[in-house]
Design a protein around this motif. Structure first.
Motif, PDB file in Angstrom:
ATOM      1  N   VAL A 179     -37.286 118.639   6.516  1.00 59.28           N
ATOM      2  CA  VAL A 179     -38.969 120.010   6.181  1.00 59.28           C
ATOM      3  C   VAL A 179     -39.767 119.889   7.008  1.00 59.28           C
ATOM      4  CG1 VAL A 179     -40.552 120.566   4.068  1.00 59.28           C
ATOM      5  CG2 VAL A 179     -38.098 119.403   3.530  1.00 59.28           C
ATOM      6  N   GLU A 180     -40.175 120.622   7.306  1.00 64.46           N
ATOM      7  CA  GLU A 180     -41.104 120.968   8.401  1.00 64.46           C
ATOM      8  C   GLU A 180     -40.490 120.287   9.676  1.00 64.46           C
ATOM      9  OE1 GLU A 180     -45.238 121.575   7.098  1.00 64.46           O
ATOM     10  OE2 GLU A 180     -44.395 122.833   5.487  1.00 64.46           O
ATOM     11  N   SER A 181     -42.388 119.280  10.140  1.00 63.46           N
ATOM     12  CA  SER A 181     -41.666 117.938  11.043  1.00 63.46           C
ATOM     13  C   SER A 181     -41.497 116.236  10.306  1.00 63.46           C
ATOM     14  CB  SER A 181     -43.033 117.882  12.252  1.00 63.46           C
ATOM     15  OG  SER A 181     -43.939 117.504  11.055  1.00 63.46           O
ATOM     16  N   LEU A 182     -41.279 116.337   9.074  1.00 62.04           N
ATOM     17  CA  LEU A 182     -40.866 115.320   8.410  1.00 62.04           C
ATOM     18  C   LEU A 182     -39.663 115.153   8.234  1.00 62.04           C
ATOM     19  CD1 LEU A 182     -44.029 114.694   6.130  1.00 62.04           C
ATOM     20  CD2 LEU A 182     -43.476 113.656   8.738  1.00 62.04           C
ATOM     21  N   THR A 183     -38.694 114.195   8.047  1.00 61.95           N
ATOM     22  CA  THR A 183     -37.918 113.709   8.356  1.00 61.95           C
ATOM     23  C   THR A 183     -37.206 112.572   7.120  1.00 61.95           C
ATOM     24  OG1 THR A 183     -37.196 114.675  10.453  1.00 61.95           O
ATOM     25  CG2 THR A 183     -35.143 113.247   9.903  1.00 61.95           C
ATOM     26  N   SER A 184     -36.370 112.870   6.836  1.00 64.00           N
ATOM     27  CA  SER A 184     -36.542 111.509   5.309  1.00 64.00           C
ATOM     28  C   SER A 184     -34.370 110.763   5.441  1.00 64.00           C
ATOM     29  CB  SER A 184     -36.741 111.669   4.277  1.00 64.00           C
ATOM     30  OG  SER A 184     -38.188 112.141   3.464  1.00 64.00           O
ATOM     31  N   ILE A 185     -34.617 110.100   5.692  1.00 64.99           N
ATOM     32  CA  ILE A 185     -33.055 108.911   5.631  1.00 64.99           C
ATOM     33  C   ILE A 185     -33.580 108.446   4.537  1.00 64.99           C
ATOM     34  CG2 ILE A 185     -31.260 108.234   6.709  1.00 64.99           C
ATOM     35  CD1 ILE A 185     -33.639 109.401   9.655  1.00 64.99           C
ATOM     36  N   VAL A 186     -31.955 108.756   3.852  1.00 64.45           N
ATOM     37  CA  VAL A 186     -32.161 107.907   2.640  1.00 64.45           C
ATOM     38  C   VAL A 186     -30.807 107.243   2.431  1.00 64.45           C
ATOM     39  CG1 VAL A 186     -32.091 107.523   0.100  1.00 64.45           C
ATOM     40  CG2 VAL A 186     -33.671 109.168   0.976  1.00 64.45           C
ATOM     41  N   PHE A 187     -30.610 105.837   2.942  1.00 69.41           N
ATOM     42  CA  PHE A 187     -29.890 105.328   3.160  1.00 69.41           C
ATOM     43  C   PHE A 187     -29.019 104.765   1.694  1.00 69.41           C
ATOM     44  CE2 PHE A 187     -31.195 105.058   6.610  1.00 69.41           C
ATOM     45  CZ  PHE A 187     -30.585 104.410   8.389  1.00 69.41           C
ATOM     46  N   GLN A 188     -27.346 104.657   0.804  1.00 69.00           N
ATOM     47  CA  GLN A 188     -27.634 104.017  -0.630  1.00 69.00           C
ATOM     48  C   GLN A 188     -25.970 102.962   0.003  1.00 69.00           C
ATOM     49  OE1 GLN A 188     -26.869 106.859  -3.193  1.00 69.00           O
ATOM     50  NE2 GLN A 188     -26.197 105.253  -4.716  1.00 69.00           N
ATOM     51  N   LYS A 189     -26.329 102.089  -0.259  1.00 71.47           N
ATOM     52  CA  LYS A 189     -25.115 100.886  -0.221  1.00 71.47           C
ATOM     53  C   LYS A 189     -23.765 101.824  -0.933  1.00 71.47           C
ATOM     54  CE  LYS A 189     -25.984  97.398   0.381  1.00 71.47           C
ATOM     55  NZ  LYS A 189     -25.945  94.953   0.094  1.00 71.47           N
ATOM     56  N   ILE A 190     -22.965 101.509  -0.076  1.00 70.17           N
ATOM     57  CA  ILE A 190     -21.918 101.748  -0.327  1.00 70.17           C
ATOM     58  C   ILE A 190     -20.790 101.307  -1.869  1.00 70.17           C
ATOM     59  CG2 ILE A 190     -19.133 102.608  -0.153  1.00 70.17           C
ATOM     60  CD1 ILE A 190     -20.397 103.424   2.322  1.00 70.17           C
TER      61      ILE A 190
END
Length: 673
Positions: free
Chosen positions: A87-98
């Motif tokens: 969003v705009e210049s911010l990037t969020s990456i969410v990792f979830q254990k499979i």
């Protein structure tokens, strides 16, 4: 915080949280704003590279497609899934254990993507899952098998394309029933040039279906079936003519005889007919084996037109055919045999060349034997007699033929014994030269003194020797014995040895002559080989080659019985003859038949023109003798000069071989007038 971020921030674990199922990383494209410590562990990164304010590693900013170096791939390898949002210049990456079920799904997806088969899962309405092989194998547009599509779209496409012919609606109905009632399904479909095997199971409205390309397997099966079919065919039929082979003919004949015995055939007898082609070898030798094969095919079709439905026709040898037919009488069988013979003798054109063959036929009827073995033996004996009597004959077996065969075989055994035990003996008949009025040579003639039968005529035992193959061994012995006898008799006389046409063609005659001369020490110029015109009729090239080899040894060759056969004048110029012998029948009738006298005179003139010597055979009277002297014949031979005598008697008489001729001899002892 910019709008939109809260949707992910809520998933960011509080500081110091030990929740190991969810990890978060946030960056502004340049620097790391926040990162869970677990991320560095499962991505094998230096924790300092993910500290607040650190330059964000490239793996988090690159947007390349999924590969082994991509963030998504490495995360999956470590057992984590991810979602990314910018969003705009911010990037969020969410990792979830499979979780385990997610791992299973991942494994399933990977496995199905690399498997060789097509795989589809669908319910009553739509496709739940499919791999790419389904569209590939069924030649379908890829979108038709995407999850969420109605599976009927795929089926209707194939129906409209004609994959199911007129059974499209029935196929759809069958699929619906499978979904309702459950159970396994298996089928094969032709898709273009491919054969696709479809296998599946339906349960509770859910179907799992696999698609396997079995085209190569089916092609192999077709080839195997074709080979097996061919093998079964060749086990029963002749590969060239399509007629029954010997084994199948024997089996079918047994069934026919069983039906005859049981009264299931409306006939009085069963006839077995054996047909042997005459002069077939000449076609093979002169026109080649391809022409011989073409002739056999043509004759087989002709024979098929002659026999009736239900009759048995077979090729049981190279040029031998067999037939088994129900018939009402002996005459029926004989007439059928004559029609077969006519079919064989009619002209055949092979590659523009006329091929002429004949047929010898033997017939046996079921009255002379109840089993197939008796019938075949009887037909074979009848065929043998047909060939022995000059070929081109139809012979019906009877008890007399069986008796003749027993006698012939006994005679053959005795002849073999005679050869082994020295019962054969060479006798010699003088050949008198008219110019010098002296004996210049002898014709060697084989004699057989049987211990029980007594003296056996050569006209009896020579044909048997030729038929059984004994003639080669007997002829070899005759050459050695005759050369040895004359070599010991004196130093000038020559000897003439008869060579059978069979011996000429089947033995190594040149080597036999060389061996005889070597063993006896006889000079080649003192040996003369006598042959009849029959030798020249068959295999002319081989005959010429053999004669030239004999002449090259210095051995003379004479044409015996001239005038009694074909008497082709071309023989006299084509082959290296040094002498001709006038047949005794012309000498015997020359004073009673003007034509015979003229013929003798013509032969003498012809021989003189060709620089050939002439010997007149069968001279028995002074009148014949004087006439031949008058016509300038070179040599004479006959009872007037002397009968054939044994070597012992010849040696005892010496040069006085012409003595003892009674009133036919002049008072002075001279035969000249």
């Amino acid at each position: 915080m910019p709008t939109g971020i809260p949707s992910l921030v809520g998933e960011i674990e509080p500081a110091g949280s030990t929740n190991s199922d969810v990890c978060t990383l946030m960056h502004d494209g340049q620097n790391v704003l926040f990162a869970s410590t677990e991320i560095a562990n499962f991505l094998s990164l230096d924790p300092s590279t993910l500290s607040h304010g650190a330059q964000v590693p490239k793996i988090f900013t690159e947007t390349e497609e999924l590969n082994e170096n991509s963030l998504e791939h490495q995360a999956h390898e470590a057992g984590w899934s991810l979602r990314s949002e910018t969003v705009e210049s911010l990037t969020s990456i969410v990792f979830q254990k499979i979780r385990n079920h997610d791992l299973g799904r991942t494994f399933f997806e990977k496995t199905s993507s690399i498997m060789a088969q097509g795989l589809m899962i669908h319910d009553r309405e739509q496709i739940l899952w499919s791999n790419s092989k389904v569209a590939e194998m069924l030649d379908l547009p890829a979108g038709l098998v995407d999850p969420g599509r109605n599976w009927l779209d795929m089926v209707r496409f194939a129906v409209d394309r004609g994959d199911y012919g007129d059974a499209g609606d029935d196929h759809i109905k069958s699929l619906r029933q499978n979904l309702t009632h459950g159970g396994p399904v298996a089928a094969e479909r032709q898709v273009g040039s491919k054969v696709i095997a479809i296998a599946g199971r339906y349960d509770g409205g859910l179907g799992v279906v696999t698609y396997t390309d079995v085209t190569e397997a089916r092609e192999r099966e077709k080839k195997l079936i074709k080979a097996e079919t061919r093998a079964r065919y060749l086990a029963e039929y002749d590969g060239l003519t399509g007629l029954l082979n010997r084994r199948r003919f024997d089996e079918a004949m047994l069934h026919m005889l069983d039906d005859w015995h049981a009264g299931r055939l409306s006939c009085k007898k069963v006839a077995v007919i054996l047909l042997d082609l005459d002069r077939f070898k000449a076609v093979n030798d002169s026109q080649g084996h391809a022409a011989g094969d073409a002739l056999l095919k043509e004759l087989s079709m002709r024979f098929g037109d002659v026999v009736n439905d239900g009759d048995l026709a077979a090729r049981v040898g190279g040029d031998e055919f067999a037939f088994a037919v129900p018939c009402l009488s002996d005459n029926d069988a004989f007439e059928l045999a004559e029609r077969l013979q006519t079919a064989a003798t009619e002209q055949i054109m092979i590659d523009g060349v006329q091929s002429n063959v004949g047929a010898s036929i033997g017939i046996a009827l079921s009255q002379f034997g109840d089993d197939s073995s008796d019938l075949k033996i009887g037909a074979d004996l009848a065929l043998y007699k047909a060939k022995r009597e000059g070929r081109g004959k139809v012979v019906l077996f009877d008890i007399g033929i069986a008796e003749e065969e027993r006698n012939r075989r006994e005679f053959e055994r005795d002849l073999r014994t005679a050869l082994e035990h020295g019962e054969l003996e060479m006798h010699y008949q003088v050949q008198h030269e008219l110019h010098s009025n002296q004996a210049v040579g002898y014709e060697a003639l084989m004699r057989w003194q049987h211990p029980i039968r007594g003296a056996v005529s050569p006209e009896e035992f020579i044909p048997i020797a030729e038929q059984t193959g004994l003639i080669s061994e007997m002829g070899r012995w005759a050459l050695i014995q005759s050369c040895s006898d004359i070599a010991c008799l004196d130093s000038t006389s020559r000897v003439s040895v008869n060579v059978s046409p069979v011996q000429f063609m089947t033995s190594d005659l040149v080597e036999d002559i060389i061996s005889s001369l070597k063993v006896s020490g006889l000079d080649p110029s003192r040996l003369e080989i006598e042959v009849t015109e029959t030798v020249m009729i068959k295999e002319t090239e081989k005959t010429l080659e053999t004669m030239e080899a004999i002449a090259a040894l210095g051995v003379a060759i004479s044409l015996d019985d001239f005038g009694s056969g074909y008497s082709s004048l071309s023989y006299l110029t084509q082959f290296p003859f040094s002498k001709i012998k006038i047949d005794k029948t012309f000498i015997a009738s020359m004073h009673n038949d003007r034509r015979s006298e003229d013929l003798v005179r013509s032969i003498l003139a012809l021989a003189n023109a060709l620089d050939l010597k002439v010997t007149a055979e069968g001279v028995e009277t002074q009148r014949q003798f004087r006439a031949l002297v008058k016509e300038c014949c070179d040599e004479v031979q006959g009872y007037l000069l002397g009968k054939p005598v044994s070597y012992a008697e010849l040696k005892e008489r010496g040069t006085d071989i012409c003595s003892g001729m009674g009133s036919e001899k002049t008072g002075s002892g001279s035969l000249l007038p």
